[in-house]
Design an enzyme around this catalytic site. Structure first.
Site, short mmCIF file in Angstrom:
data_model
loop_
_atom_site.label_atom_id
_atom_site.label_comp_id
_atom_site.label_asym_id
_atom_site.label_seq_id
_atom_site.Cartn_x
_atom_site.Cartn_y
_atom_site.Cartn_z
N GLY A 1 -73.17 -54.39 112.16
CA GLY A 1 -72.04 -54.51 113.07
C GLY A 1 -71.84 -55.92 113.55
NE ARG B 1 -75.90 -53.20 94.90
CZ ARG B 1 -76.26 -54.37 94.37
NH1 ARG B 1 -75.86 -55.49 94.92
NH2 ARG B 1 -77.01 -54.41 93.29
CB THR C 1 -68.70 -49.87 107.10
OG1 THR C 1 -69.61 -50.17 108.15
CG2 THR C 1 -68.83 -48.40 106.77
CB SER C 2 -71.10 -54.93 106.99
OG SER C 2 -71.99 -55.10 105.92
CB THR D 1 -80.17 -58.11 103.26
OG1 THR D 1 -80.05 -58.34 104.67
CG2 THR D 1 -81.24 -59.04 102.71
CG ASP E 1 -73.31 -46.92 109.53
OD1 ASP E 1 -74.21 -46.12 109.26
OD2 ASP E 1 -73.44 -48.15 109.48
CB SER F 1 -79.89 -44.40 106.49
OG SER F 1 -79.75 -45.50 105.64
CE LYS G 1 -73.05 -50.08 112.31
NZ LYS G 1 -74.05 -50.01 111.26
#
Lengths: 506, 506
Positions: free
Chosen positions: A184, A211, A214-215, A219, A272, A280, A304
């Site tokens: 976020g 991966r 939603t961003s 990393t 999310d 997760s 977020k």
């Protein structure tokens, strides 16, 4: 391997029809197919396709018999269905009604607010893994659980996600550390720096990252710009044995494989949620063999997590679920009021990371500080430094070049350095008038970078020239929008026009 | 009509690729297509396709350039996409990024328990109507609203669903009656009988019904076995002008068209929730021009509504939402402890209806009684009979043959009678031992009939030979499973084996 026989009345010759439907298996059958008639199959029916011991559930698309794309007596398979069945040219497949999916009744029960037990969550996760849920079922499950999983359910979901996947072991190592940022906050790319520092201190940190959900970058998306991240299990173990740490993508090693399936649908519905988030994150960590996990929770009006009380709530969930699963989890609440670093998007964030690790003059100070704070906490958690002394040790490891050397060694072990791509299409946004920056909207900037093509287009994103509190004069550059294609640049510019408040002035 | 020009760099020649994807538009583009590259389109991207003033949002499937199914420079469209754009051979279409769908942020906000206002619900409903939601978005919206719409939200949703569709008017008629059963009770096919009785009494009842959502038959599915139900607006108005009532399918007349889109996804996720239910029912009634609406709420341990308190809750929601929208709604709570009539499935239920209307000796008494109760209530609501006298009047209209004559006249006006189809494949289930029937499971019998092919296979379903309380001897027939194909019969028999408790004995 046994193949389907031409005598089986429910078998057809399979062809690779050449259509890519991503992760959802689709099969194409003619409207005059005898199996459709005999079994009562129609458009969008879920069918079970079997070949040589493999089986997938696929959605049926019906092809008109007038169309030339599918000869009579054949069935077309989308790329993923073909690959999952491991087919070769000339193979036959057998088509039938899928078994009744019992766990869908648990999803329905959850929608009507009945908590799920351990057995039910394991059944759901297992059915998702085996492709028995279509995308709409997964979307419904995720929505039903969003904001509505209690601690027990979150722990069961986490455990179920671990149980259906592989699990790494690190023999001879008592302490295996890890970190995760709940996201976020665009540009908050501390992980590569933290891994370099704590492994330079001698700790073991086998970092596998996801991966982006939603961003504009995860990393793994960012590291992929610098070095190969698609390592298999053996490669990861070899890099970690050699260097104490790695910076790999987690998707190749089947750690919590259901997480990847859920994330794909979460991305489509741009969702999310808390329980899902904790499950997760912790399922990946447990599967990776971690014992001590630091969680970075940025808080800000447009992050977020928007308030300190929400952050404290999430912190408790992480701690409680961690405790139930035998994991030491330390959530750290950080400032999420504006983007970190100078760039948003995989390539730009990679440049920021390299600048900090290389102790360069132009390195973004906020990214450096944040990484040192987190690395310091990990050094303390692992017992290498007493409380309060971690940051100092981390700063010394960075300034001395030890972290930089470690980072280079890890990248070399992962397959060497890559050239960072440059975007081809750029648009500079400048200040309309004099003023002082009050706030920068994390969400709008993240959307902007996504519209420009990030994270799929690695070079796409935003360069930011200002921070909250800065004074600007009319005509000063605020940010540069960068894309790999003209169409995406146009699309992002359109969003920029519609959302002028991405920067607020006093 | 203006067509896309070949000079538009984002235009391609459209071909009807011959793939039926039901209601979701899908387009097929080659992986080497210049537009995919320029715009950054990938697999499953949502794209906007325009031609001659029409526009659809479609999901992108990518075709490998090696595949022969799509020549270079062309785009394939699924059946529904082709039809919605009104294309002809040789037409070109223009492809672009879709506009940002603002209302998706309202869905997300609802997931996190913020109530939706009138403007937000209208925006969502309008975007769904215009194809801006993919199936996973619709699934998420439905799940987020399941069990979580308050009275205001339900009224707003209802009104929005009315506002985006057509609305029937019945000039010169002050009272327009209607009825609806909320379902969950197999075989409860009272509507054709009720319409025949109350129109025989002189009332106006322009009945449009939906097809089954999650049940083995809806009224439209059942009536379709007897007479054409696919009437357009003009045909419905003409039948009602002539006969005072009709028994048509509502899907052709665009009354609450979004309801049909939502129902398709509800069916896929097997979900049917309270607020959605009330909005679905009342939006259809308001759009049909009704003033007085009777709602049949069957209650039983295995019905959709399981307890009297749930039924009372639903009754209140119907009354309150009805009041807000200026509609007189009378919910009636009925016995839903076991299936009604002798058959489940479109053709079997049609036979039961004809037996009751024809005053035949073998007519199922429970169906007859239920229909008289409901028709009596409508006669009272409309002021034709004082409280308590409605059932008697209804019984006289049925016994006298007035209702039967009216039913025949309505069917003649709708296009005449059809021959009821017979199933080809049958399996008789008999009692294992002597005993007395304690309960019959509505849900399991409904599932059984669906596995046998109902409602899509009209002749498929179940004939039931027992009721709760009956004594049976070993070998006595319990029910007959009927299907149109061997595959479906096999599938249903398998379910039967796995679910032996569909009938419970003392």
């Amino acid at each position: 391997m046994s193949k389907q026989s031409a005598n089986d009345p429910n078998s057809l010759k399979a062809i690779r029809i050449g259509i890519d439907t991503y992760q959802e298996s689709v099969v194409y059958m003619r409207d005059d197919c005898h199996i459709c008639r005999a079994e009562g199959f129609g458009v969008q029916t879920r069918v079970q396709v079997q070949a040589g011991g493999h089986s997938v559930i696929a959605r049926l698309n019906v092809v008109e018999s007038l169309s030339a794309i599918l000869p009579a007596g054949q069935i077309g398979l989308s790329k993923i269905a073909w690959d999952r069945l491991g087919l070769e040219d000339g193979d036959r497949v057998s088509i039938s009604h899928p078994d009744w999916v019992n766990s869908l009744s648990y999803v329905r029960s959850k929608i009507f607010e009945h908590p799920l037990n351990q057995r039910q969550l394991l059944a759901i996760v297992s059915d998702v893994l085996h492709g028995r849920y279509t995308d709409v079922h997964i979307a419904s499950f995720l929505t039903a659980c969003a904001n509505r999983l209690n601690i027990d359910e979150t722990a069961y979901l986490t455990q179920a996600m671990v149980d259906v996947g592989s699990r790494l072991e690190w023999p001879g190592t008592d302490i295996v550390v890890d970190k995760h940022c709940i996201g976020g906050l665009p540009g908050n790319r501390t992980t590569p720096i933290v891994v370099s520092i704590v492994t330079a201190a001698g700790l073991t940190m086998p970092k596998t990252s996801s991966r982006s959900i939603t961003s504009p970058a995860g990393t793994a998306d960012t590291m992929e710009v610098i070095t190969p991240v698609d390592l298999d299990l053996e490669q990861i173990q070899s890099v970690v044995r050699e260097q104490g740490g790695c910076l790999a993508w987690g998707g190749n090693v089947s750690l919590s494989p259901v997480d990847d399936i859920l994330i794909r649908v979460e991305k489509a519905i741009d969702l999310d949620s808390e329980g899902q988030l904790v499950a997760s994150v912790l399922s990946k960590k447990i599967a990776a063999g971690s014992t001590h996990v630091l969680i970075d929770i940025p808080v800000g009006r447009t992050a977020k997590i928007r308030s300190r009380s929400d952050a404290l709530g999430l912190k408790r969930v992480f701690e409680q679920v961690g405790e139930r699963l035998g994991l030491i989890v330390r959530p750290v609440i950080t400032d999420g009021s504006q983007p970190i670093g100078q760039g948003i998007g995989p390539a730009f964030e990679a440049q920021d990371v390299l600048a900090v690790l290389g102790n360069r003059q132009d390195a973004p100070p906020d990214l450096r500080e944040r990484a040192l704070l987190l690395a310091g906490q990990i050094l303390e958690m692992a017992g290498l430094e007493p409380t309060g002394a971690g940051v100092g040790r981390a700063a010394r490891l960075l300034s001395s070049g030890a972290a930089w050397n470690k980072f280079k060694a890890i990248c070399e072990a992962q397959g060497g350095f890559r050239e960072i791509p440059e975007p081809q299409f750029r648009h500079l946004a400048v200040a309309d008038s004099d003023g002082r920056v009050k706030a920068i909207d994390n969400r709008k900037l993240a959307n902007l970078a996504k519209f420009a093509g990030a994270p799929n287009a690695k070079a796409a994103g935003i360069r930011i020239f200002i921070k909250a509190g800065d004074s600007v004069s009319k005509g000063d550059p605020l940010l540069e929008l960068c894309a790999e294609t003209q169409g995406e640049l146009r699309y992002a510019m359109y969003y920029l026009q519609q959302n002028s408040k991405y920067i607020q002035f006093y």
